[in-house]
Scaffold this active site. Structure first.
Site, PDB file in Angstrom:
ATOM      1  N   SER A   9      71.028  39.784  44.357  1.00  0.00           N
ATOM      2  CA  SER A   9      70.002  38.747  44.193  1.00  0.00           C
ATOM      3  C   SER A   9      70.211  37.635  45.220  1.00  0.00           C
ATOM      4  O   SER A   9      69.265  37.055  45.720  1.00  0.00           O
ATOM      5  CB  SER A   9      70.024  38.178  42.772  1.00  0.00           C
ATOM      6  N   ALA A  10      71.476  37.334  45.533  1.00  0.00           N
ATOM      7  CA  ALA A  10      71.824  36.346  46.564  1.00  0.00           C
ATOM      8  C   ALA A  10      71.093  35.019  46.373  1.00  0.00           C
ATOM      9  O   ALA A  10      70.616  34.420  47.325  1.00  0.00           O
ATOM     10  CB  ALA A  10      71.545  36.921  47.957  1.00  0.00           C
ATOM     11  N   TYR A  43      65.604  39.487  34.491  1.00  0.00           N
ATOM     12  CA  TYR A  43      66.899  39.671  33.841  1.00  0.00           C
ATOM     13  C   TYR A  43      67.688  38.378  33.714  1.00  0.00           C
ATOM     14  O   TYR A  43      68.741  38.352  33.088  1.00  0.00           O
ATOM     15  CB  TYR A  43      67.738  40.749  34.563  1.00  0.00           C
ATOM     16  N   HIS A  89      78.915  48.339  45.672  1.00  0.00           N
ATOM     17  CA  HIS A  89      78.637  47.465  44.531  1.00  0.00           C
ATOM     18  C   HIS A  89      79.937  46.887  44.021  1.00  0.00           C
ATOM     19  O   HIS A  89      80.991  47.520  44.164  1.00  0.00           O
ATOM     20  CB  HIS A  89      77.942  48.260  43.404  1.00  0.00           C
ATOM     21  N   ASP A  91      82.731  46.052  41.230  1.00  0.00           N
ATOM     22  CA  ASP A  91      83.150  46.978  40.164  1.00  0.00           C
ATOM     23  C   ASP A  91      82.886  46.410  38.761  1.00  0.00           C
ATOM     24  O   ASP A  91      83.384  46.913  37.770  1.00  0.00           O
ATOM     25  CB  ASP A  91      84.631  47.363  40.319  1.00  0.00           C
ATOM     26  N   THR A 122      85.008  39.653  42.721  1.00  0.00           N
ATOM     27  CA  THR A 122      85.737  38.463  43.190  1.00  0.00           C
ATOM     28  C   THR A 122      85.973  37.501  42.037  1.00  0.00           C
ATOM     29  O   THR A 122      85.025  37.018  41.422  1.00  0.00           O
ATOM     30  CB  THR A 122      84.929  37.745  44.299  1.00  0.00           C
ATOM     31  N   ASP A 204      51.605  12.700  12.066  1.00  0.00           N
ATOM     32  CA  ASP A 204      51.093  13.455  13.211  1.00  0.00           C
ATOM     33  C   ASP A 204      49.565  13.398  13.229  1.00  0.00           C
ATOM     34  O   ASP A 204      48.882  14.385  12.956  1.00  0.00           O
ATOM     35  CB  ASP A 204      51.611  14.908  13.074  1.00  0.00           C
TER      36      ASP A 204
HETATM   37  C1  SPV Z   1      53.076  20.600  17.009  1.00  0.00           C
HETATM   38  O1  SPV Z   1      54.218  21.060  17.151  1.00  0.00           O
HETATM   39  O2  SPV Z   1      52.845  19.398  16.956  1.00  0.00           O
HETATM   40  C2  SPV Z   1      51.922  21.501  16.915  1.00  0.00           C
HETATM   41  C3  SPV Z   1      52.130  22.858  16.415  1.00  0.00           C
HETATM   42  O3  SPV Z   1      50.839  21.072  17.193  1.00  0.00           O
HETATM   43  S1  SPV Z   1      51.839  22.815  14.735  1.00  0.00           S
HETATM   44  O4  SPV Z   1      52.684  21.782  14.143  1.00  0.00           O
HETATM   45  O5  SPV Z   1      52.162  24.117  14.198  1.00  0.00           O
HETATM   46  O6  SPV Z   1      50.423  22.497  14.508  1.00  0.00           O
HETATM   47 MG    MG Z   2      50.744  19.004  17.445  1.00  0.00          MG
END
Ligand code: SPV
Ligand code: MG
Length: 432
Positions: A9-10, A43, A89, A91, A122, A204
Site C-alpha cells: 500500500s505504501a 481493508y 512479501h 513473512d 521489520t 430536542d
Molecule cells: C438524532 O440523533 O438527533 C436523530 C436521530 O435525529 S433520531 O434521534 O433517531 O431521530
Molecule cells: Mg436529530
C-alpha cells in the site's frame, strides 16, 4: 533480468517497505503492485496519500522499474499477467486473513515455476505511532470534507458514531479493536441534535440554535480528523438553510442531513406519540435545491431524511419522496424507522433498490439494533449511524455515581465506577 513482484500500500513509507524492496532489488527488476485507494479503504482506512501520489514516491525508489495498480487484495490476476520469476512479501502474512491470499499466490506461481520469497517482518515499525503523529499534524477542512464521499463511494458500507463534545469526538476518532486480523474503527462522526441538546440539558426541538451547535462542532473539530455528518434537523427556513450550508461547508463538515418535517420538530423516536407534521414534497425539494445552489463544492453532501415511516404515512409515500428528493439533487437518502423488527427497513430497501436513479442510503438502526452491519449492507445500505450510544451509555453511569455518593455520604463506594485519577490525568496528553 529476472522480474520480481511486490504488492504494497505504501501509504506511509517506512524502513519496512525499504527492506522488502531492497531484498527484491537483489533478485531482479522490481514491479510494484500498488494497492489502489479503494483497496486500502476496503481493508483499512482512507489512505493518507492518494494513489497517484504514492505511485510517484514508489517509482522513485531504487530498483523499481514499474508501478502498476493492484486493485484487489488478491495478487493472482496481476501475477498471471506479469508472470514474475519471484514474488516478495513480508513473512507476516502466514496467519490471519492474508494466509488465504498467500496460498493462492503459491498455487499460481507453480504455473510458470515462479518462486515466493518471504522476508522477515521489520520489527520496531509502529504504524499506530506513525498514525498518531499524523493525527497530531491534523487535517485541512477541505481534506476532511472530501473524505466522507470518498469513503462512501469506495467501501461497501461505513459506520458512524455520535459525538457531542471534544471527549466523545476523541473516542470516535481513536477507538480501535482488532477482530479476525483486521483493525476496526469508526469512519466518522454524527453530530446528533438529540445528543447535542441532551448534553446541554435541553429538549430536542430545534431549541439549541446554530451558534450553539457550532460551538460543539468546533470543539470536536479541534481534536479530530475524521469526517463529520451534521444532523441539521428540518434545516429551518429555506432562507436560513442556505447560510447553514455555507457555514458548515466552510468549516469542513462533510454532510448535513435534513428531515422532511415542518412546524415544531420533535424527536422521531417518539413516533406518533406526539404531533409531527411532514413537509410537502414540493417545499422540501425547494429546500434541497436551495441548499445545493448555496454550497461551493459538490464534496459537501446534502442528504434528505424521509420521515414517512415514522409518521405512519406509508411505504408508498416514502418511496415517492425518495424519488422526488433524488430528482431535486439530494446527495443521499436517509430512511428512518422506529419499528424494532426491521421489516420496514427491509421493505424500503427492496423497493429503493428498484429505483433507476439512486444515491447512497443512510440508516439509523437505534430501534432495530439486532441487525448487523453486514445484514444492513446486504440490503444496499451505505451509511450506518449509531446515533446516540455514547451519551446513552455515559448518562446511567454518571447517575449511578451521583446516587452512590449520596447514599454513602462519601465517594469511596463510587470509585469502582470511576477510572483511576492517574488515568484521567494522562488521558489527554498535555503536549502534542
Ligand atoms: C438524532 O440523533 O438527533 C436523530 C436521530 O435525529 S433520531 O434521534 O433517531 O431521530
Ligand atoms: Mg436529530
Amino acid at each position: 533480468m529476472k522480474k520480481v513482484y511486490v504488492a504494497m500500500s505504501a501509504d506511509i513509507i517506512h524502513q519496512g517497505h525499504l527492506n522488502v524492496l531492497n531484498e527484491a532489488r537483489k533478485l531482479g527488476n522490481v514491479i510494484v503492485g500498488l494497492h489502489t485507494d479503494k483497496v486500502i479503504r476496503g481493508y483499512w482506512r482512507n489512505p493518507i496519500m492518494k494513489y497517484e501520489e504514492r505511485k510517484k514516491v514508489v517509482e522513485n525508489i531504487k530498483g523499481v522499474i514499474e508501478v502498476i495498480p493492484q486493485d484487489i487484495l488478491n495478487q493472482v490476476p496481476n501475477l498471471r499477467k506479469i508472470k514474475p520469476d519471484y514474488v516478495l512479501h513480508g513473512d507476516d502474512w502466514m496467519e490471519g486473513d492474508q494466509r488465504e491470499i498467500r496460498d493462492k499466490v503459491i498455487e499460481v506461481l507453480k504455473e510458470w515455476d515462479g518462486k515466493l520469497v518471504e522476508v522477515p517482518y521489520t520489527k520496531g515499525v509502529s504504524i499506530s505511532k506513525l498514525e498518531e503523529q499524523l493525527y497530531n499534524i491534523g487535517i485541512t477542512p477541505e481534506q476532511r470534507m472530501k473524505s466522507l464521499k470518498e469513503l462512501i463511494y469506495s467501501k461497501k458500507h461505513i459506520r458512524i458514531l455520535e459525538a457531542h463534545n471534544g471527549l466523545t469526538g476523541l473516542i470516535v476518532e481513536k477507538t480501535k479493536v482488532e477482530k479476525d486480523g483486521k483493525v476496526k474503527e469508526f469512519d466518522g462522526m454524527w453530530i446528533s441534535s438529540l445528543c447535542d441538546s441532551t448534553a446541554k440539558g435541553k429538549p430536542d426541538i430545534e431549541l439549541v440554535d446554530l451558534t450553539s451547535r457550532l460551538n460543539t462542532i468546533n470543539e470536536i473539530l479541534e481534536v479530530t480528523t475524521k469526517p463529520i455528518i451534521v444532523d441539521g434537523d428540518t434545516g429551518g427556513q429555506i432562507e436560513h438553510f442556505v447560510y447553514t450550508v455555507k457555514t458548515l461547508e466552510r468549516l469542513g463538515m462533510s454532510a448535513i442531513i435534513i428531515e422532511d418535517k415542518t412546524g415544531l420538530k420533535k424527536n422521531s423516536l417518539f413516533g406518533t406519540e406526539v404531533t409531527q407534521t411532514q413537509d410537502t414534497i414540493e417545499h422540501f425539494c425547494e429546500k434541497i435545491r436551495a441548499g445545493r445552489e448555496a454550497r461551493v463544492t459538490s464534496d459537501f453532501m446534502i442528504i434528505s431524511r424521509i420521515e414517512s415511516l415514522i409518521a405512519k404515512n406509508g411505504m408508498d409515500d416514502a418511496i415517492k419522496r425518495a424519488k422526488a428528493y433524488i430528482e431535486a439533487g439530494s446527495d443521499g437518502i436517509m430512511i428512518h424507522s422506529k419499528e424494532s423488527d426491521g421489516r420496514e427497513i427491509i421493505e424500503f430497501c427492496r423497493l429503493y433498490n428498484k429505483l433507476e436513479n439512486r444515491v447512497p442510503l443512510v440508516v439509523v438502526p437505534t430501534s432495530y439494533n439486532f441487525m448487523t452491519e453486514n445484514e444492513l449492507s446486504e440490503l444496499g445500505i451505505n451509511v450506518i449511524i449509531y446515533a446516540n450510544h455514547l451519551i446513552r451509555s455515559a448518562y446511567p453511569a454518571m447517575v449511578d455515581t451521583a446516587k452512590t455518593i449520596l447514599l454513602n455520604e462519601r465517594s469511596k463506594e463510587a470509585s469502582i465506577n470511576c477510572m483511576p485519577i492517574k488515568e484521567i490525568l494522562n488521558l489527554i496528553p498535555s503536549s502534542i
